[in-house]
Each structure stands twice: as structure tokens, then as C-alpha cells.
Design a protein around this motif. Sequence first.
Motif, short mmCIF file in Angstrom:
data_model
loop_
_atom_site.label_atom_id
_atom_site.label_comp_id
_atom_site.label_asym_id
_atom_site.label_seq_id
_atom_site.Cartn_x
_atom_site.Cartn_y
_atom_site.Cartn_z
N TRP A 34 0.95 -1.23 0.02
CA TRP A 34 0.01 0.02 0.17
C TRP A 34 0.90 1.25 0.01
O TRP A 34 1.67 1.35 0.95
N SER A 35 0.65 2.04 -1.03
CA SER A 35 1.53 3.29 -0.83
C SER A 35 0.63 4.42 -0.57
O SER A 35 -0.60 4.38 -0.50
N PHE A 36 1.06 5.48 0.10
CA PHE A 36 0.57 6.58 0.94
C PHE A 36 0.69 8.00 0.00
O PHE A 36 1.84 8.30 -0.33
N TRP A 37 -0.49 8.41 -0.15
CA TRP A 37 -0.61 9.68 -1.20
C TRP A 37 -1.47 10.88 -0.48
O TRP A 37 -2.16 10.48 0.44
N GLU A 38 -0.79 12.10 -0.78
CA GLU A 38 -1.47 13.12 -0.34
C GLU A 38 -2.00 14.24 -1.50
O GLU A 38 -1.33 14.07 -2.54
N GLY A 39 -3.37 14.79 -1.37
CA GLY A 39 -4.03 15.62 -2.38
C GLY A 39 -2.96 16.94 -2.15
O GLY A 39 -2.62 17.43 -1.10
N LEU A 54 2.58 9.51 11.03
CA LEU A 54 3.40 10.67 11.43
C LEU A 54 2.60 11.69 10.67
O LEU A 54 2.92 12.88 11.31
N VAL A 55 1.69 11.65 9.73
CA VAL A 55 1.13 12.92 9.13
C VAL A 55 0.05 13.19 9.88
O VAL A 55 -1.12 12.43 10.21
N ARG A 56 -0.41 14.58 10.22
CA ARG A 56 -1.49 14.85 10.85
C ARG A 56 -2.29 16.29 10.00
O ARG A 56 -1.76 17.22 10.39
N PRO A 57 -2.85 15.76 9.19
CA PRO A 57 -3.36 16.45 8.14
C PRO A 57 -4.35 17.64 8.62
O PRO A 57 -5.23 17.39 9.72
N ASP A 58 -4.37 18.73 8.06
CA ASP A 58 -5.43 19.60 8.51
C ASP A 58 -6.91 19.34 8.13
O ASP A 58 -7.13 18.46 7.06
N ASP A 59 -7.87 19.96 8.46
CA ASP A 59 -9.15 19.82 8.27
C ASP A 59 -9.33 20.28 6.66
O ASP A 59 -8.90 21.20 6.22
N GLY A 60 -10.03 19.26 5.91
CA GLY A 60 -10.13 19.61 4.66
C GLY A 60 -9.10 18.88 3.72
O GLY A 60 -9.09 19.07 2.60
N ALA A 61 -8.35 18.19 4.39
CA ALA A 61 -7.11 17.42 3.45
C ALA A 61 -7.80 16.16 2.86
O ALA A 61 -8.93 15.56 3.18
N ARG A 80 -7.05 5.84 -8.10
CA ARG A 80 -7.41 6.07 -9.41
C ARG A 80 -9.02 7.03 -9.30
O ARG A 80 -9.54 6.96 -10.17
N ARG A 81 -8.87 7.74 -8.15
CA ARG A 81 -9.81 8.63 -7.96
C ARG A 81 -9.18 10.15 -7.74
O ARG A 81 -8.40 9.87 -6.68
N ALA A 82 -9.88 11.22 -8.25
CA ALA A 82 -9.06 12.40 -7.91
C ALA A 82 -9.49 12.89 -6.51
O ALA A 82 -10.33 12.48 -5.91
N PRO A 83 -8.43 13.47 -5.86
CA PRO A 83 -8.48 14.02 -4.33
C PRO A 83 -9.34 15.16 -4.44
O PRO A 83 -9.23 16.31 -4.20
N ASP A 84 -10.68 14.83 -4.28
CA ASP A 84 -11.73 15.69 -4.11
C ASP A 84 -12.44 15.86 -3.06
O ASP A 84 -13.38 15.14 -2.57
N PHE A 85 -12.09 16.86 -2.08
CA PHE A 85 -12.55 16.71 -0.84
C PHE A 85 -14.12 17.13 -0.77
O PHE A 85 -14.92 16.40 0.09
#
Length: 224
Positions: A34-39, A54-61, A80-85
Motif C-alpha cells: 500500500w502506497s500513501f498519497w496526499e492531495g 506521522l502525518v497530521r493533516p489539517d481539516d479539509g485534507a 485512481r480517484r481524484a482527491p476531491d474533498f
Amino acid sequence: MRRTPVTAALLLLIGVLLTVLGAGSAQAAGYRYWSFWEGDGGKNWAYATQGPSLVRPDDGAVQGFRFSVSEDSQDSAQPRRAPDFGAICAGTPAKDGTKRIALVIDPGTAADAPDGEKPPALRTACAQVEPDASTAEALASVAKPLRYDSSAMLCAISDYPASGCGEQVGEDSGASDTGDPATASATDDASDGSGGGPSAGVLAGVGAVLLLGIAAVLQARRRR
């Protein structure tokens, strides 16, 4: 049947080329993980430089996970899905004292699945968690059970895959080993610059062989 010098030279050239290219293919062994990605705030994904714990994303991430076979971070497949919050969390209203993290969980394709397993469908979820929650905690709130190995590498999401963790796959791996992958989704660093495909040495070898073959053909023609 007697072969002409030109035919012999061409056969030699083809044989050496196949040998060299075969060596390049054998180097293309990858790891299943499993690879890990960020929008990136738009419509694209960026390979995470830290593990989800380790990552603590902000609200809306928006955070993504993709299961696939790849050599390293440069070769890894994106969700395969766009990062659409807005789309993912549309049905989860904001709530005081919490934050919302949109998650894309992509188990990949049948080609990436371990033998005997079928990947579940891609899904999205909106995790509503404590303000200081990590990505791993957000994921655990919507996709249990998670499975980690002894080095905190994320091995399974929602029990997929049922077994294995970062095993090596490929022509020279001897089916599936359990060695550590070059990159992983839990605590890895995405700075590994070793890209996929034939190495520079292999390409240089191909070029040298081509030159030798052309020279042999020209010399044979002059002797006629």
C-alpha cells in the motif's frame, strides 16, 4: 544450410540484444504494498514523504492509499480517484472539536492482487476525527481492520490483502519473498531516486551491441 556472413552477424546481434534486454527485465522486480498519497490541494496526488502515522493533516485534507506492485516511489501507481474533498465529504457536515479528512482507498487491480485474492472495489470515506489525529487514525476510523508488521509498515486495509506485507514479486524474486520493500507506506522516505525500466548500464550495453552489429554487417558486405 550454409549461412552467409550477414545472416550470421544479424543472428548474433539479435541473440545478444535479447540477452541484454532480458537482464533489464529481470531487474524489474517490484514490491506489493500500500502506497500513501496526499492531495496537493488541486486535482493531483503527491507521494507522501512521511508515513500515515506521522502525518497530521489539517481539516479539509485528502489522503489516498493505493495497493499495487511497484519498484519504488517513482514507479508507484496513484489512486485512481481524484482527491476531491468537496465530493467525498459532502455528506459529512463540519462539527466543532473535530476535523474532516477525505480518504481514497484504492485496492488496485487484479494484476496487483496476491494469488488467490480479488481486490475489493475502490471506495472513499470522510473521517471525522479529533483535531490532532494522524492519517493512520483517520484511516482506522473508517476502514478497520488495519494490519501492520513489526516495523509499523501498513500491510492491509479492511483486511486486504489477507496475508503478506511488502513481499517482493518479479522474475528474479523466486515467486514471493518477504524482504523489505524499497519503499513502503508506513514510515518510508520518498526520496529514493531509482526509477523503473532498464538501467543506464543496460541501455549503454544495448547501444554498444548495436554498433558492433552494424559494423559486422558492413564488414561482411565489403567482403562480397
